[in-house]
Design a protein around this motif. Structure first.
Motif, PDB file in Angstrom:
ATOM      1  N   SER A 334       0.853  -1.192   0.000  1.00 56.88           N
ATOM      2  CA  SER A 334       0.000   0.000   0.000  1.00 56.88           C
ATOM      3  C   SER A 334       0.886   1.238   0.000  1.00 56.88           C
ATOM      4  CB  SER A 334      -0.869   0.014   1.249  1.00 56.88           C
ATOM      5  OG  SER A 334      -0.022   0.213   2.371  1.00 56.88           O
ATOM      6  N   GLU A 335       0.231   2.399  -0.095  1.00 58.73           N
ATOM      7  CA  GLU A 335       0.985   3.660  -0.115  1.00 58.73           C
ATOM      8  C   GLU A 335       1.749   3.854   1.194  1.00 58.73           C
ATOM      9  OE1 GLU A 335       2.705   6.497  -2.005  1.00 58.73           O
ATOM     10  OE2 GLU A 335       1.368   5.048  -2.991  1.00 58.73           O
ATOM     11  N   SER A 336       1.142   3.461   2.339  1.00 55.76           N
ATOM     12  CA  SER A 336       1.832   3.688   3.618  1.00 55.76           C
ATOM     13  C   SER A 336       3.019   2.722   3.760  1.00 55.76           C
ATOM     14  CB  SER A 336       0.868   3.574   4.796  1.00 55.76           C
ATOM     15  OG  SER A 336       0.503   2.243   4.993  1.00 55.76           O
ATOM     16  N   LYS A 338       4.756   1.764   1.300  1.00 57.47           N
ATOM     17  CA  LYS A 338       5.743   2.334   0.389  1.00 57.47           C
ATOM     18  C   LYS A 338       6.508   3.480   1.063  1.00 57.47           C
ATOM     19  CE  LYS A 338       6.165   3.778  -4.382  1.00 57.47           C
ATOM     20  NZ  LYS A 338       5.498   4.202  -5.595  1.00 57.47           N
ATOM     21  N   GLN A 339       5.751   4.306   1.782  1.00 57.97           N
ATOM     22  CA  GLN A 339       6.405   5.445   2.442  1.00 57.97           C
ATOM     23  C   GLN A 339       7.365   4.980   3.536  1.00 57.97           C
ATOM     24  OE1 GLN A 339       3.137   7.955   3.459  1.00 57.97           O
ATOM     25  NE2 GLN A 339       3.020   8.770   1.372  1.00 57.97           N
ATOM     26  N   ARG A 359       7.759   8.348  -6.325  1.00 59.20           N
ATOM     27  CA  ARG A 359       6.828   7.887  -7.370  1.00 59.20           C
ATOM     28  C   ARG A 359       7.537   7.024  -8.432  1.00 59.20           C
ATOM     29  NH1 ARG A 359       7.662  11.836 -11.526  1.00 59.20           N
ATOM     30  NH2 ARG A 359       8.792  13.550 -10.552  1.00 59.20           N
TER      31      ARG A 359
END
Ligand SMILES: C[S@@+](CC[C@H](N)C(=O)[O-])C[C@H]1O[C@@H](n2cnc3c(N)ncnc32)[C@H](O)[C@@H]1O
Ligand SMILES: [Zn+2]
Length: 418
Positions: A334-336, A338-339, A359
């Protein structure tokens, strides 16, 4: 067999995994194993191979270490969780050699996983020799905690050539660490027979052990509490036990370790099992076992050995599959996630090491899903698009090899002014 079934005690099957132990260990649940014995290659910079005509003919294994053997992803994790240790390993690169630094990095990744899978009452025996024992002890001190160091066992034997020029090496070292102060130790199952070996007799004479409190009044039984110096002969050339597998260890050595540090029904793990001496010894003593070896030849030898020695191989599964942990939650990419990874990797691609905007990085499974790698955080990394395409569903070693070749070609171009 359903891999997750191996995790449950009821449906446990003795299992031999033919794969890299780092991957297999990463797939085992935490706090699950009672005893680990490991006899890794000693960094002796040579290839071992079994003599033709022996049961193990065709088996070779790698005992040469280079930086490529190291999974760089784990180095990042190491620097985060064990900064002093990372510095220590780097210093060994300067004090001793790059090869030793690579060997220790290779070992530390696996030691961390072994510590994780051990039960609170469990212990680990690392078999090594003076080539690297002093460095390996530092690694174990920092992962297990120095208070959990239990013993340095000297395995002494008479085998091997002798020279008049120096003291002849006639021992190996086995470092024993416990997961906690609460470790299993059955001293009564490994009492020493005072007459059993020349070494024991000499030691008793020198140290006057006959007069210790414990021994008072037990003279007639001729038994003494166990010590950390063991005289056990290496396997005789004519012995039935000999498979021909290079560096095969005597069953008697493993019996002693297993009896002292596990109970019937416990799980014994050997992540560098070779011709599966530990598995055979565990089976003979009614323990459950897991063996791992990267050499496919191991499976064949184990089948032969178990049918010869223990005759119980109906309980045994051999697989290339990596087991899946059932004790941690799966997290979908997920995006979190990834961060978090972006921060952890310091904004760099985990393949080529170059800086990227978030990105332009993609979430990749370190152990590919196709090879049993799970959807959990520890199995994620960020790669740039180019590295991710090169890697595909292959392991990281493939990507690193490709990058190395590409860099070499670039350097050659610069060098030759093309
Ligand atoms: C010193 S031998 C072990 C001998 C064993 N104690 C016996 O009695 O046969 C080391 C073994 O580690 C295995 N090995 C090396 N690297 C490995 C890895 N990454 N994963 C699993 N096994 C590995 C080698 O194939 C070799 O069989
Ligand atoms: Zn990249």
């Amino acid at each position: 067999m359903n891999e997750t079934e191996t995790m449950s005690k009821h449906s446990f099957q003795n299992t031999l995994y033919s794969n890299d132990n780092l991957y297999v260990l990463s797939g085992l649940n935490s706090g699950w194993v009672d005893l680990i014995y490991l006899d890794p290659p000693f960094n002796s910079k040579r290839m071992y191979s079994a003599p033709i005509g022996t049961k193990a003919a065709g088996a070779t294994f790698k005992d040469m270490w280079t930086w490529q053997d190291v999974n760089e992803h784990y180095l990042n994790t190491l620097a985060e969780n064990y900064p002093e240790l990372t510095q220590f390993i780097a210093s060994v690169g300067r004090i001793h050699s790059k090869a030793m630094m690579s060997y220790l990095t290779y070992m530390i990744q696996r030691i961390i996983e072994m510590h994780r899978v051990l039960k609170k009452t469990g212990s680990l025996y690392l078999h090594c020799d003076p080539t690297a024992s002093h460095y390996l002890k530092v690694l174990l001190d920092s992962v297990f905690g120095k208070k959990n160091f239990v013993s340095e066992i000297i395995w002494s034997y008479a085998w091997g050539v002798r020279t008049a020029k120096r003291w002849n090496k006639k021992h190996d070292i086995i470092l024993m660490y416990a997961k906690s102060a609460d470790f299993t130790f059955n001293s009564n199952d490994v009492l020493e027979d005072r007459q059993s070996s020349e070494a024991t007799q000499k030691r008793l004479k020198y140290k006057g052990a006959m007069t210790t409190d414990w021994n008072k009044g037990r003279g007639t039984e001729k038994l003494a509490l166990p010590t950390d110096v063991w005289y056990i002969p290496t396997i005789n050339a004519m012995s039935n036990e000999r498979t021909g597998y290079p560096t095969q260890k005597p069953l008697e050595l493993l019996h002693r370790i297993i009896k002292a540090s596990s109970k019937e029904g416990d799980i014994v793990l050997d992540p560098f099992c070779g011709c599966a001496t530990t598995c055979v010894a565990a089976q003979q003593l009614d323990r459950k076992w897991i063996g791992i070896d990267i050499e496919k030849q191991s499976v064949k030898i184990l089948i032969d050995r178990l049918s010869d020695d223990a005759g119980l191989f109906k309980d045994f599964t051999a697989t290339y599959q990596i087991p899946k942990r059932t004790d941690i939650k799966e997290i979908a990419p997920s995006e979190s996630v990834k961060q978090r990874l972006y921060k952890q990797q310091d904004g760099k691609c985990n393949g080529c090491g170059q800086d990227f905007e978030i990105r332009n990085l993609e979430i990749d499974h370190i152990i590919p899903k196709a090879k049993g790698g799970g959807d959990y955080y520890e199995n994620y990394q960020l790669l740039c698009g180019s590295c991710n395409r090169i890697k595909g569903v292959r392991p990281m070693e493939y990507l690193r090899k490709k990058i190395e070749v590409r860099e070499k070609m670039l350097n050659d171009k610069i060098f030759f002014g093309e």
